[in-house]
Design a protein around this motif. Structure first.
Motif, PDB file in Angstrom:
ATOM      1  N   GLU A  19      12.381  -1.420  -5.079  1.00 55.14           N
ATOM      2  CA  GLU A  19      11.282  -0.876  -5.874  1.00 55.14           C
ATOM      3  C   GLU A  19      11.717  -0.640  -7.314  1.00 55.14           C
ATOM      4  O   GLU A  19      10.974  -0.937  -8.257  1.00 55.14           O
ATOM      5  N   ALA A  25       1.950  -2.759  -7.959  1.00 56.86           N
ATOM      6  CA  ALA A  25       1.364  -2.085  -6.797  1.00 56.86           C
ATOM      7  C   ALA A  25       1.891  -2.685  -5.489  1.00 56.86           C
ATOM      8  O   ALA A  25       2.185  -1.965  -4.524  1.00 56.86           O
ATOM      9  N   THR A  65       5.584  -1.388  -4.634  1.00 56.92           N
ATOM     10  CA  THR A  65       5.881   0.045  -4.504  1.00 56.92           C
ATOM     11  C   THR A  65       5.005   0.703  -3.446  1.00 56.92           C
ATOM     12  O   THR A  65       3.872   0.281  -3.222  1.00 56.92           O
ATOM     13  N   ARG A 101       4.167   5.187  -6.645  1.00 55.28           N
ATOM     14  CA  ARG A 101       3.535   4.150  -7.469  1.00 55.28           C
ATOM     15  C   ARG A 101       3.252   4.618  -8.891  1.00 55.28           C
ATOM     16  O   ARG A 101       3.399   3.861  -9.839  1.00 55.28           O
ATOM     17  N   SER A 147      -2.608   3.291 -11.274  1.00 52.60           N
ATOM     18  CA  SER A 147      -2.143   3.711  -9.946  1.00 52.60           C
ATOM     19  C   SER A 147      -3.333   4.088  -9.064  1.00 52.60           C
ATOM     20  O   SER A 147      -3.395   3.736  -7.887  1.00 52.60           O
TER      21      SER A 147
END
Length: 405
Positions: free
Chosen positions: A22, A138, A141, A146, A335
């Motif tokens: 990530e 997106a 993660t 996020r 997000s």
């Protein structure tokens, strides 16, 4: 027994940390976004002056079209390319978009007159990949981390803008307008290398192939609220930057070559101060609260700016406040789009979101320029405050039910 009670805390902390994959994906995608945004921003601080060196560059309308053509073609193609990235994958769509961006930059660098630069800018705008990059973040993660990943991408916009203010006059002074376009094309090539070879492979969740339809997004109340929000945010940003450089130069005694000495610390300080707010929103699941408080803060800062616009120091403090709210919202809103949009049309939803952002940039610059030519700077700030207040009322209706939580 004591060991057993301590374990959940450790497990929760571990859950809220970015995994190595990530972290690498987020950093590389933020770098990709930053290089591309720098390529866009480099033209803005100097083009109106530098265009005088080429045939047709004294025509203000065509100079404006050359600057704005990119944003208009971006707005039209964010949705189709967002949908394409859902269907064909993020990496190939982004790579194709970057090839168009490079080709447009090369055309501008070789342009014999302003009309060829307009054509090159139109071609650059065809590579409308912001939605696909955001959707890739997106994909890479988990929901609970996020916003922090999006904060890296959102923060890169402010940092790229600050860097453009420093680098743009230096590049034009050293290499001319053509050299500036070659530098923009080189940044596009760096982005292509990052997108093709450096961003790690992220296995996307297997979901049934569902043809996403624009009406699915357009009927979604929360997505519409977020689209309106990003339109307002970038409208306000562009409109106040029509008048802010002149105010800061006059009050602080700076010329355009040294305004970066004001912008850079303002943007870096605001970026540092927004991090605790983003962390609080993540760990306490307080996204709706963070959204409402940030929009209200934006409205208050803009309403106070006319009072602050007579003293250099108070204006700088207001700008720090503006960019704290701006950076939080720039991280929070994408997000939230990725959370509330069902997986099968995440790219399409982010396409509409980025379309609204591009339209906000274009409309804000146009309206700010018209208003500034007819009146003083305070009217631009007050229009931004009024628009932010309307946005606050719209944001209060946000449901805050996330499809992935």
């Amino acid at each position: 027994m004591a060991h057993h009670t301590a374990h959940p805390g450790r497990s929760e902390r571990a859950r809220l940390k970015l995994t190595p994959t990530e972290r690498r994906a987020s950093v590389m995608l933020a770098l990709l976004f930053a290089c591309r945004m720098l390529g866009l921003f480099l033209l803005t601080p100097v083009f109106a002056v530098a265009a005088h060196t080429i045939p047709g560059g004294n025509d203000a309308a065509r100079v404006g079209l050359a600057l704005g053509a990119y944003g208009l073609t971006q707005a039209f193609l964010q949705v189709p390319l967002g949908m394409a990235s859902d269907r064909y994958g993020r990496r190939p769509v982004i790579a194709a978009g970057l090839l168009l961006f490079i080709a447009g930059g090369v055309m501008c660098a070789l342009a014999p007159n302003i009309d060829w630069i307009i054509a090159g800018r139109v071609i650059q705008g065809l590579g409308a990949i912001s939605a696909a990059i955001t959707a890739w973040v997106a994909d890479a993660t988990r929901p609970e981390v996020r916003t922090r990943a999006m904060a890296m991408v959102g923060g890169s916009i402010g940092i790229s803008f600050a860097a453009s203010l420093v680098l743009s006059p230096l590049l034009v002074g050293e290499f001319g307008l053509s050299g500036l376009f070659w530098a923009i094309s080189l940044l596009g090539f760096v982005c292509l290398i990052i997108a093709t070879f450096v961003v790690p492979v992220v296995p996307r969740a297997k979901s049934p192939i569902v043809q996403a339809r624009p009406r699915d997004v357009l009927r979604h109340g929360d997505l519409l609220r977020l689209n309106f929000g990003v339109f307002c945010l970038h409208f306000v940003l562009m409109s106040i930057f029509v008048v802010a450089p002149g105010l800061l130069a006059r009050l602080g005694g700076y010329d355009s070559a040294h305004l970066w000495e004001v912008y850079l610390p303002v943007i870096l300080m605001s970026f540092v101060l927004m991090v605790p707010a983003v962390f609080y929103a993540e760990t306490r699941h307080a996204h709706k609260l963070a959204l409402e408080v940030s929009v209200a803060g934006l409205a208050v800062v803009l309403a106070l700016m006319p009072l602050a616009s007579h003293m250099f120091l108070t204006l700088v403090v207001m700008f720090i406040g503006f960019f704290i709210a701006f950076n939080i919202l720039e991280a929070l809103q994408p997000s939230l789009v990725s959370r509330v949009a069902p997986p099968e049309f995440k790219g399409l939803a982010l396409g509409f979101y980025n379309t609204a952002q591009a339209l906000g940039v274009f409309a804000g610059a146009a309206v700010g320029g018209i208003m500034a030519s007819f009146g003083d700077a305070s009217k631009v700030f007050l229009v931004g405050a009024a628009l932010s207040f309307v946005w606050f009322l719209v944001a209060r209706g946000f449901k805050a039910h996330y499809s992935h939580d």
